[in-house]
Design an enzyme around this catalytic site. Sequence first.
Site, PDB file in Angstrom:
ATOM      1  N   LEU A  48      26.627 -25.477  17.537  1.00  0.00           N
ATOM      2  CA  LEU A  48      27.076 -25.439  18.814  1.00  0.00           C
ATOM      3  C   LEU A  48      28.569 -25.826  18.842  1.00  0.00           C
ATOM      4  O   LEU A  48      28.806 -26.759  18.524  1.00  0.00           O
ATOM      5  CB  LEU A  48      26.015 -25.785  19.860  1.00  0.00           C
ATOM      6  CG  LEU A  48      26.545 -26.281  21.173  1.00  0.00           C
ATOM      7  CD1 LEU A  48      25.340 -26.163  22.188  1.00  0.00           C
ATOM      8  CD2 LEU A  48      27.557 -27.611  21.464  1.00  0.00           C
ATOM      9  N   ASN A  49      29.290 -24.875  19.564  1.00  0.00           N
ATOM     10  CA  ASN A  49      30.745 -25.781  19.952  1.00  0.00           C
ATOM     11  C   ASN A  49      30.823 -25.457  21.404  1.00  0.00           C
ATOM     12  O   ASN A  49      30.275 -25.870  22.113  1.00  0.00           O
ATOM     13  CB  ASN A  49      31.933 -25.491  19.063  1.00  0.00           C
ATOM     14  CG  ASN A  49      32.275 -24.145  18.693  1.00  0.00           C
ATOM     15  OD1 ASN A  49      31.515 -23.187  18.222  1.00  0.00           O
ATOM     16  ND2 ASN A  49      33.468 -23.668  18.869  1.00  0.00           N
ATOM     17  N   ASP A  50      32.105 -24.822  21.586  1.00  0.00           N
ATOM     18  CA  ASP A  50      32.556 -24.892  23.112  1.00  0.00           C
ATOM     19  C   ASP A  50      31.413 -24.441  24.155  1.00  0.00           C
ATOM     20  O   ASP A  50      30.647 -23.429  24.079  1.00  0.00           O
ATOM     21  CB  ASP A  50      33.702 -23.821  23.510  1.00  0.00           C
ATOM     22  CG  ASP A  50      34.848 -23.931  22.301  1.00  0.00           C
ATOM     23  OD1 ASP A  50      34.685 -25.035  21.430  1.00  0.00           O
ATOM     24  OD2 ASP A  50      35.825 -23.252  22.238  1.00  0.00           O
ATOM     25  N   GLN A  87      29.366 -21.425  22.299  1.00  0.00           N
ATOM     26  CA  GLN A  87      29.783 -20.584  21.099  1.00  0.00           C
ATOM     27  C   GLN A  87      28.570 -21.194  20.066  1.00  0.00           C
ATOM     28  O   GLN A  87      28.153 -22.386  19.943  1.00  0.00           O
ATOM     29  CB  GLN A  87      30.971 -21.477  20.580  1.00  0.00           C
ATOM     30  CG  GLN A  87      32.040 -20.945  21.261  1.00  0.00           C
ATOM     31  CD  GLN A  87      32.433 -19.439  20.864  1.00  0.00           C
ATOM     32  OE1 GLN A  87      32.995 -19.319  19.862  1.00  0.00           O
ATOM     33  NE2 GLN A  87      31.927 -18.561  21.895  1.00  0.00           N
ATOM     34  N   TYR A 108      34.268 -14.918  20.670  1.00  0.00           N
ATOM     35  CA  TYR A 108      34.922 -16.399  20.770  1.00  0.00           C
ATOM     36  C   TYR A 108      34.871 -16.810  22.293  1.00  0.00           C
ATOM     37  O   TYR A 108      34.359 -15.947  22.960  1.00  0.00           O
ATOM     38  CB  TYR A 108      36.233 -16.483  20.166  1.00  0.00           C
ATOM     39  CG  TYR A 108      36.258 -17.016  18.975  1.00  0.00           C
ATOM     40  CD1 TYR A 108      35.109 -16.724  17.880  1.00  0.00           C
ATOM     41  CD2 TYR A 108      37.410 -17.080  18.130  1.00  0.00           C
ATOM     42  CE1 TYR A 108      35.056 -17.119  16.637  1.00  0.00           C
ATOM     43  CE2 TYR A 108      37.598 -17.620  16.823  1.00  0.00           C
ATOM     44  CZ  TYR A 108      36.429 -17.462  16.190  1.00  0.00           C
ATOM     45  OH  TYR A 108      36.372 -17.968  14.643  1.00  0.00           O
ATOM     46  N   ARG A 143      43.465 -16.733  22.645  1.00  0.00           N
ATOM     47  CA  ARG A 143      41.957 -16.587  23.058  1.00  0.00           C
ATOM     48  C   ARG A 143      41.667 -17.290  24.081  1.00  0.00           C
ATOM     49  O   ARG A 143      42.620 -18.254  24.507  1.00  0.00           O
ATOM     50  CB  ARG A 143      41.323 -16.949  21.554  1.00  0.00           C
ATOM     51  CG  ARG A 143      41.777 -18.361  21.146  1.00  0.00           C
ATOM     52  CD  ARG A 143      40.925 -18.597  19.750  1.00  0.00           C
ATOM     53  NE  ARG A 143      41.273 -19.784  19.255  1.00  0.00           N
ATOM     54  CZ  ARG A 143      42.169 -19.841  18.399  1.00  0.00           C
ATOM     55  NH1 ARG A 143      42.388 -18.919  17.572  1.00  0.00           N
ATOM     56  NH2 ARG A 143      42.388 -20.952  17.683  1.00  0.00           N
TER      57      ARG A 143
HETATM   58  C1  FRU Z   1      37.803 -24.088  20.156  1.00  0.00           C
HETATM   59  C2  FRU Z   1      37.836 -22.848  19.768  1.00  0.00           C
HETATM   60  C3  FRU Z   1      38.248 -21.627  20.617  1.00  0.00           C
HETATM   61  C4  FRU Z   1      37.614 -20.462  19.750  1.00  0.00           C
HETATM   62  C5  FRU Z   1      36.191 -20.982  19.585  1.00  0.00           C
HETATM   63  C6  FRU Z   1      35.569 -20.221  18.317  1.00  0.00           C
HETATM   64  O1  FRU Z   1      36.739 -25.154  19.761  1.00  0.00           O
HETATM   65  O2  FRU Z   1      38.354 -22.858  18.428  1.00  0.00           O
HETATM   66  O3  FRU Z   1      39.656 -21.619  20.538  1.00  0.00           O
HETATM   67  O4  FRU Z   1      37.426 -19.524  20.856  1.00  0.00           O
HETATM   68  O5  FRU Z   1      36.152 -22.398  19.660  1.00  0.00           O
HETATM   69  O6  FRU Z   1      34.352 -20.748  18.303  1.00  0.00           O
END
Ligand code: FRU
Length: 485
Positions: free
Chosen positions: A42-44, A60, A103, A162
Site C-alpha cells: 500500500l502507498n498513497d 495505491q 497512479y 501526475r
Molecule cells: C507518491 C507516488 C505518486 C504516484 C504514486 C505511484 O508516493 O509516487 O506520485 O502517483 O506514488 O504509486
Amino acid sequence: MYSKREKELFHQAYQEVDKHKYTVSQDPFRLHYHIMPPVGLLNDPNGFIHFKGVYHLFYQWNPFATEHGSKFWGHFSSTDLVNWVEEPIALAPSEWYEKNGCYSGSAVEHEGKLILFYTGNVKNKEGNRETYQCIAISEDGLHFQKKGPVIHLPKGYTAHFRDPKVWKKKDTWYAVIGAQSERGEGRAVLYSSKDLFTWNLLGPIAGSNLNGLGNFGFMWECPDLFELNGHDVLIVSPQGLNPKGYFYHNLYQAGYFVGQMDYEKAAFKHGEFVELDRGFDFYAPQTTLDEKGRRILFGWMGVPEENESYHPTIHYHWIHCMTIPRKLELKNGKIYQQPVEELQVLRDKQVAYPNVHLNGNTIELEQVKGKAVEMMIDSITSHTASIEISFRGTARFIYDPIEKLATFERQSLKENKMEKRHCPLQSLHKIHIFLDASSLEIFLNDGEEVFSSRIFGNPSDETIMFSSNGDTGFHLKKWNLKKIF
Ligand code: FRU
C-alpha cells in the site's frame, strides 16, 4: 460494466489475497486499527471523500508484490472513520493509457455521482514514461466506469506529471497536478474546467525557483490545495530537498505552504514550507472536506524507496499502512493536526494516574503497556527536567525543555543502531500517543507537532517506561484500543 481485462486483473488480485491470507494474518506486526493492504504494498491515500454520508478512502495498491509496480486502487469505506469495510477493487491497470499503473488521484461528487481523477502511468516500448490524467465515474460509489484521459502532458514538463487533486470553487472546477519542469524543477500546476472533461492549463502556481522559493526539489508529488480558516494551503510532497538543520532528514518530504490563492490570476502567494510530520514515516497525505465541515487528512505511514526492503512484514507478504485520520486547523499561520474525535470509540479500559512524579529515575506504571494503546499525558510540571518515554525497548520520545527540542528515536530498520528525528518546540504541555502493533503517532500540544513512525521491536515486548533527568510530574490516562482489522 467491466471489461474482460479488468475482470481478469481483479480476479488475479483476489487470488493473491486468498493465497496469502493465512500468512498475512500470522504477522505479529499486523496493525489493530490502522488501514493496511490485505496483501502486497500500500502507498498513497487516494480519492478520499465523504460521499452521501459514507467516507471512501482508496489507496495505491500493488497486490502482487511488496514492491512498487503497476498500481491498482484498493478501496475502504466507513461511516465513522474508525470501522472500515473492504470494498471491491476500484481501479485496475487494464487500459493502454494506464497499463503500468493507475497512479494517485482524487475524488469529487458531481450530480450525485462519485468521480475519480487519477494518473494513467505508461512505460512505452522505448522504456520512456508517458502520463495521462484520467477520469472514472461511479453511480453507487463502488463500481467505476473508466472514461479515459482528459488531460495530456503540456509543453514544458517531463512525463513526471501526475496525482491530480480536483475541487470546485464557485462554478468552476480546478485541478492541481504534481509536476517536473523540463529544467528538472518540482512544480504544482493548476488547471480549470467547467464540465470536468475539458481542462484549461492555467500554469504553475508554486515550485522550485518560483515565488522566491529558491531550489526546492526535482519533483513535487501529490499536491492538495484547499482553504483552511480563511487562508489557502498547498500541501505537497517534494523530492530532492537536502537536509537543513533538524529538517528534511527523510529521503522525501511532505509539508505545506500557507498563502493566498488568486484564482483570477492563477497565482499563489505563499510563505515558507513546513513539514507536516516530524517522524520517520509520512508521505503523500491527502485531505477532504467532510459533511461536518472538517478538513481531514490521511497520510501514508511510509516513504518511497526508504529502506522498504528492510520492513519485516514483507516476509508475511504485505507492507505499509495509513496514519490515523487527523483533523486540520490553522492557528497563527501553522497547521495543527488532531486525531479525529471518532477514534474515542476505540477506547477500552481506562487507567488513570493523576500524579506521576519522576526524580531522575525510570519507572514503569502498572497496566500502562500493551499492543494497541492510547495515552494522554498533560499538566506536565517541569520547566527544566527532560521527559522521556520509551516503547518496547525499541523507540523513545524525549523532550528537553532547556534545548527546547523534541526528539524521536527508534531502532533502525537496516542497521544495528538508533536513528533520530528532531523538532524544535518552545514548550511542552501535552503528549497524545497512539501506539499500535508496529506504529507510533505522537501528537504534541494539541497537534502543534506530530511524529509518526513504524516501529518493529520484539513483538512480545509491550513495555512502556517513563524517565526524566530531574524533577518532573504529569497526569496520565491510558486506554487499550479495540482491534478493528
Ligand atoms: C507518491 C507516488 C505518486 C504516484 C504514486 C505511484 O508516493 O509516487 O506520485 O502517483 O506514488 O504509486
